[in-house]
Write an enzyme that holds these catalytic residues in place. Structure first.
Site, PDB file in Angstrom:
ATOM      1  N   ASN A   1     -24.194 -50.366 -17.090  1.00  0.00           N
ATOM      2  CA  ASN A   1     -25.118 -49.249 -17.171  1.00  0.00           C
ATOM      3  C   ASN A   1     -26.049 -49.256 -15.970  1.00  0.00           C
ATOM      4  OD1 ASN A   1     -24.829 -47.747 -19.795  1.00  0.00           O
ATOM      5  ND2 ASN A   1     -24.947 -49.817 -20.605  1.00  0.00           N
TER       6      ASN A   1
ATOM      7  N   HIS B   1     -23.226 -44.752 -15.626  1.00  0.00           N
ATOM      8  CA  HIS B   1     -22.856 -46.144 -15.395  1.00  0.00           C
ATOM      9  C   HIS B   1     -22.784 -46.400 -13.890  1.00  0.00           C
ATOM     10  CE1 HIS B   1     -21.013 -47.387 -19.513  1.00  0.00           C
ATOM     11  NE2 HIS B   1     -22.103 -46.669 -19.653  1.00  0.00           N
TER      12      HIS B   1
ATOM     13  N   CYS C   1     -18.504 -50.137 -22.221  1.00  0.00           N
ATOM     14  CA  CYS C   1     -17.841 -49.578 -23.390  1.00  0.00           C
ATOM     15  C   CYS C   1     -16.654 -50.467 -23.725  1.00  0.00           C
ATOM     16  CB  CYS C   1     -17.374 -48.141 -23.150  1.00  0.00           C
ATOM     17  SG  CYS C   1     -16.510 -47.432 -24.578  1.00  0.00           S
TER      18      CYS C   1
ATOM     19  N   ARG D   1     -28.937 -51.697 -27.780  1.00  0.00           N
ATOM     20  CA  ARG D   1     -27.726 -51.279 -28.481  1.00  0.00           C
ATOM     21  C   ARG D   1     -26.521 -51.349 -27.547  1.00  0.00           C
ATOM     22  NH1 ARG D   1     -23.347 -48.068 -27.816  1.00  0.00           N
ATOM     23  NH2 ARG D   1     -24.716 -46.491 -26.867  1.00  0.00           N
TER      24      ARG D   1
END
Length: 322
Positions: A258, A218, A249, A22
């Site tokens: 990440n 992150h 993001c 995702r």
């Protein structure tokens, strides 16, 4: 301490929640074909991932990478022992995710008003109202599903700047009161440092006890693993990460990277902290990811350097399942 969702698996010390399908895929321009997504999910499950965030239920015109969210979610629900999680920004998305079979919903509730408006076009207060509405929806149609509120920009915001720590904790408590089963903290823009992580998670756990949830870190400025370790030392046992370091993001400028799942699993296993994940199979899953995104850069120190000579992961969990 988290327990695996099926009885034949052994106990684990920390739960690694894979968010790449995702968070990772929605952050890049390329759209991975649906069949490749399914093959990647199969490989992640085979490696021992017990919780996977598989999709975001948003309009396809806004995020074409997630147009197949329902199909991917239904496939993920066939994988034994995997908690299937989906991000939902509103009530409509929550309904679609639950209808597709999602077992856990995660809602992005930003501590920064500027980020909230950019990310979901709603204020923080409106998002907390949505947590309440979605909690009621869950009770009506899928009472066994769980709800997680992720407090975005908990450690700072590229749009707003400093985010008051009292606001972060207050937002977390309001989300829990509105019906969230767990509330985690997200370093959405990669501003966090270990001292800050310890301080905020200590406060969160004091306020919410067992409802204090995941650390979503992150690696934008190279402190991702250090921040995960700081959270672990404060008692956090659930960690979000993304294979190959995919993600960021799109509504937070400069927020890339990440924490890499392979590196996070290696850190914990090297410390003797059980993740229940087979590192060798996890590295094979990376091949499935790359096959679906040819040419897309992936990251990770363990992948580049390999495992240390003499490193042997405890495979007790495999022998117990045999």
């Amino acid at each position: 301490m988290p327990q695996p969702p099926f009885s034949s698996s052994p106990k684990i010390d920390v739960l690694i929640s894979e968010v790449g399908p995702r968070d990772g895929l929605q952050s890049i321009a390329t759209t991975m074909p649906t069949m490749n997504k399914m093959r990647w999910l199969d490989a992640l499950a085979a490696a021992g991932l017990r919780e996977i965030e598989v999709a975001s239920f948003v309009p396809a015109k806004l995020m074409p990478q997630m147009a197949d969210a329902a199909e991917v979610t239904k496939h993920a629900c066939t994988l034994p022992g995997v908690t299937v999680m989906a991000l939902v920004p509103n009530l409509r998305g929550a309904n679609a995710a639950l209808q597709a079979g999602a077992q856990k919903l995660t809602l992005p509730v930003s501590a920064s008003t500027a980020h909230s408006l950019a990310n979901v076009r709603r204020t923080r207060e409106q998002m907390i109202d949505d947590v309440r509405s979605i909690s009621q929806l869950r009770q009506d149609i899928a009472p066994s599903a769980r709800i997680e509120a992720g407090i975005s920009t908990a450690f700072g915001c590229t749009l707003q700047g400093v985010v008051n720590e009292d606001d972060v904790i207050r937002t977390a408590v309001l989300c829990a009161n509105a019906g969230a089963d767990e509330v985690g903290l997200s370093d959405t823009v990669g501003y966090a440092n270990p001292a800050q992580v310890r301080r905020l998670f200590r406060r969160l756990r004091m306020e919410l006890g067992p409802r204090a949830g995941a650390a979503h870190m992150h690696n934008t400025r190279g402190l991702g693993l250090a921040n995960c370790l700081a959270a672990y030392e404060e008692g956090v046992t659930t960690f979000d990460s993304s294979q190959g370091g995919l993600g960021g993001c799109p509504f937070a400028p400069g927020a890339s990277g990440n924490v890499v799942t392979e590196d996070l699993v290696f850190m914990f296993e090297a410390m003797g902290v059980s993740t229940g994940i087979d590192i060798a199979l996890l590295r094979e899953a990376r091949a499935a990811l790359q096959a679906g995104l040819p040419g897309e850069p992936l990251y990770g120190m363990v992948h580049e350097a390999g495992l240390p000579k003499g490193f042997i992961q405890s495979m007790d969990f495999l022998s117990k399942e045999a």
